[in-house]
Motif scaffolding. Structure first.
Motif, mmCIF file in Angstrom:
data_model
loop_
_atom_site.group_PDB
_atom_site.id
_atom_site.type_symbol
_atom_site.label_atom_id
_atom_site.label_comp_id
_atom_site.label_asym_id
_atom_site.label_seq_id
_atom_site.Cartn_x
_atom_site.Cartn_y
_atom_site.Cartn_z
ATOM 1 N N ARG A 26 7.487 25.539 -26.798
ATOM 2 C CA ARG A 26 7.400 26.033 -28.107
ATOM 3 C C ARG A 26 8.968 25.577 -28.022
ATOM 4 N N LEU A 27 9.365 25.435 -26.877
ATOM 5 C CA LEU A 27 11.270 24.741 -27.514
ATOM 6 C C LEU A 27 11.076 23.005 -27.807
ATOM 7 N N SER A 29 8.356 21.698 -28.621
ATOM 8 C CA SER A 29 8.000 21.038 -29.786
ATOM 9 C C SER A 29 8.052 21.232 -31.101
ATOM 10 N N ALA A 30 9.843 22.277 -31.098
ATOM 11 C CA ALA A 30 9.919 22.746 -32.413
ATOM 12 C C ALA A 30 10.935 21.954 -33.578
ATOM 13 N N ARG A 31 11.122 21.895 -34.220
ATOM 14 C CA ARG A 31 12.085 21.239 -35.385
ATOM 15 C C ARG A 31 12.820 22.080 -35.698
ATOM 16 N N LEU A 32 14.105 22.413 -35.559
ATOM 17 C CA LEU A 32 15.326 23.171 -34.991
ATOM 18 C C LEU A 32 16.282 22.410 -36.480
ATOM 19 N N PHE A 53 15.480 22.617 -27.043
ATOM 20 C CA PHE A 53 15.507 21.899 -28.189
ATOM 21 C C PHE A 53 14.989 20.165 -28.040
ATOM 22 N N THR A 106 11.124 24.466 -37.858
ATOM 23 C CA THR A 106 10.214 25.795 -37.140
ATOM 24 C C THR A 106 11.415 27.134 -36.694
ATOM 25 N N VAL A 186 12.153 30.647 -31.992
ATOM 26 C CA VAL A 186 11.365 30.218 -31.462
ATOM 27 C C VAL A 186 10.891 30.268 -30.234
ATOM 28 N N PRO A 189 7.232 33.499 -31.321
ATOM 29 C CA PRO A 189 6.995 33.506 -32.949
ATOM 30 C C PRO A 189 5.528 34.705 -33.787
#
Ligand SMILES: [Zn+2]
Length: 223
Positions: A26-27, A29-32, A53, A106, A186, A189
């Motif tokens: 999850r981290l 593939s996240a866009r922070l 991330f 995200t 993140v 979710p």
């Protein structure tokens, strides 16, 4: 999940641990999105750039003109551009870029020094269905407001009577708490309640947020 062979080899020891790989993916593939790259945001950016991330979008158009600040002085560069250079150099697994206009993250972390600017950013995130976290420093500590999708909005949850938030000695721990809150948003979710984390007197208090009567955030968002 778009992970690279390098990422897989870096995580090889942890990935077999039950329950661990899902969070790491999850981290990865996240866009922070982080709004603010000044002194207030620095501890959060430094924490998040080491948190697993792989993509962080930074947004701050102010000039990078503090020779003794965390970014140093970069004539002609914005704080966001300088932060991208500094943070990207930490790891080949991490891409830090300026926020691309229209990009949907995200999760969003808001580290700005005015209530009006924070409210505008929070409202934009809420309308896009993006979980968001806002830090509100005070001289004696401060508050971190966490707004998952569907929770009472930032306007319902913010500290009243605060128009601007000056830097204070407790900004750094507050920014680290804000980083943890957006990290959790993140990592987990699933629907969660909104909350305010109060840093005061050296301790933390967690309070649920409450929707104000008749606030429009009680209605489903139309997109
Ligand atoms: Zn509301």
């Amino acid at each position: 999940v778009p992970v690279s062979p390098e990422w897989l080899s870096r995580q090889a020891l942890q990935l077999p641990v039950p329950g661990f790989s899902e969070g790491m993916e999850r981290l990865a593939s996240a866009r922070l999105r982080v709004v603010g790259a000044g002194a207030m945001a620095a501890p959060a950016l430094l924490t998040l750039s080491r948190a697993g991330f792989t993509r962080i979008w930074v947004e701050d158009d102010a000039p990078c003109d503090e020779p003794n600040g965390w970014l140093g002085e970069h004539p002609g560069l914005s704080r966001a551009a300088a932060a991208c250079q500094v943070l990207s150099s930490y790891s080949s697994l991490l891409e830090v870029e300026r926020y691309p206009a229209g990009g949907v993250p995200t999760a969003t972390l808001v580290c700005v020094n005015s209530s009006a600017a924070a409210t505008a950013m929070a409202e934009q995130a809420r309308r896009a269905g993006v979980p968001h976290v806002v830090m509100e420093p005070r001289g004696d500590g401060g508050t971190v407001v966490s707004v998952p999708p569907g929770a009472p909005c930032y306007v319902c949850s913010r500290t009243p009577s605060m128009e601007s938030w000056p830097l204070s000695p407790l900004c750094a721990p507050l920014a680290c708490i804000a980083a943890v809150e957006v990290f959790l948003a993140v990592l987990n979710p699933h629907p969660r309640a909104g909350r305010r984390v109060e840093l005061s007197g050296g301790g933390l208090t967690y309070l649920p947020t409450v929707r104000r009567a008749a606030c429009a955030c009680g209605q489903p968002v139309r997109r």
